[in-house]
Enzyme design. Sequence first.
Site, PDB file in Angstrom:
ATOM      1  N   GLU A 159       0.789  -1.237   0.000  1.00 47.62           N
ATOM      2  CA  GLU A 159       0.000   0.000   0.000  1.00 47.62           C
ATOM      3  C   GLU A 159       0.819   1.285   0.000  1.00 47.62           C
ATOM      4  OE1 GLU A 159      -4.031  -1.830   2.021  1.00 47.62           O
ATOM      5  OE2 GLU A 159      -2.946  -0.321   3.157  1.00 47.62           O
TER       6      GLU A 159
ATOM      7  N   GLU B 103      -5.776  -8.272   0.260  1.00 48.45           N
ATOM      8  CA  GLU B 103      -6.483  -7.934   1.500  1.00 48.45           C
ATOM      9  C   GLU B 103      -7.914  -7.582   1.162  1.00 48.45           C
ATOM     10  OE1 GLU B 103      -4.910  -4.847   4.081  1.00 48.45           O
ATOM     11  OE2 GLU B 103      -2.868  -5.605   3.840  1.00 48.45           O
TER      12      GLU B 103
END
Length: 439
Positions: A166, A351
């Site tokens: 991320e 995720e």
Amino acid sequence: MSNLSILQDFPSDFTFGVATSSYQIEGNSYGGCGKSIWDDFAERRLNGIDGQKACNHYSFFKEDIKLIKDAGFKAYRFSFAWPRLFPENDNQINQDGVNFYHRLLDEINLNDLEPFPTLYHWDLPIRFIKNGGWENKDTSKRFADYANFISKNFGDQFKSVATINEPWCISWLSYYLGEHAPGKKDLNAAVNSMHNILLAHGLSVDSLRSEHNHQIGIILNNEFSEPIDQSEKNIQAANLFDAIYNRWFADAIFKGKYPQISLNLFEPLMPQDYQSDLKTISKPIDWLGINYYTRSLIKSKISKDKINYDCLRGSLKKTDMDWEFYPKGLSYFINRIHKEYDEKIPIYITENGMANNDRMNSKGDIEDLDRIEYFQLHLQEILECLKKGIPLKGYFAWSLLDNYEWSYGYDKRFGLIHVDYENFSRKTKLSYREFQKYL
């Protein structure tokens, strides 16, 4: 009532796994781990609520791996902690840390699970703060050395590896919005870190490949942006949000350039000669990870720094993070990567999950029905994309365990497994048992 019978509709070679990250679960007071920028941030901003103990995965990893195996999952996504391997400086190795990851990887492999390590999930060693952290290009070069060390020392114990988790959170959320470590609110710092984190990825691709023939990916978090209404200024605001949050990273990696709409604002602040770095940033990768949770409704606003948007929440069902259930956003990004960037790149959903206000019933069970519904809705979208022939390879539920949820401390519970933070006892929730039933 929601259930996860949909799991049976997936092809047999589709990988189901669970995901965690080092700082959130390991407990950095164990095994000679050094301090990270999160320890500093927790001290300054979170009343000292930090990851010192977390879930003590450092001591309980065998039990945790067994829980993954017993549920029928086939893969485990975890991250290496840079401060655990190099607590004091870049040259002094912590042998306890090295031994821990060898034991962890041995245990994963012993249980016929596929390890999916991530090199960096936000716990930058604290010593980098004095040089500006990710604002400084030198951090990207140090990261490439660290990647090389991991490949050299652990590379024969795993095949797939992700460089960065991320990059938007590491840069924009942390250096512009100030909500994550190091907690700055400075557009110049954000723009430099947005570039340097991508450079770190590109440089580490080379340094990993110099040691092993790894399957290398990067993990991008995507958030769907919807204008609050169809007025021109709100549409423009939503496009700017999308360019900064989503396209900045995907364009650089797959196209070797930045989106013009954000570059128009950022160009004067970009590092010198940033264009030449884009060749390194766009080195071919073997797979892409997508982390997806929710959408934002975007409203135009006038801002001195020209970041002319606000993010709002709508009226859909919400998680305990106040994030809306918006599963269509997941299939939107899967389709976008496939159509606009690379139709051959294998995609993993690395995720996806929700924080739930978990409550025990009179029998002592945690019936997290909303979480089961959330998984079901998103798995439905993935299945539709698979039917179109998009090369989707796997899905990792976030998260295996309730854990340290960054700036929220221990208040938000994302786990399939409940953790008692006093004695570290683990207790499976209904969502865990739903996966177990159908996997």
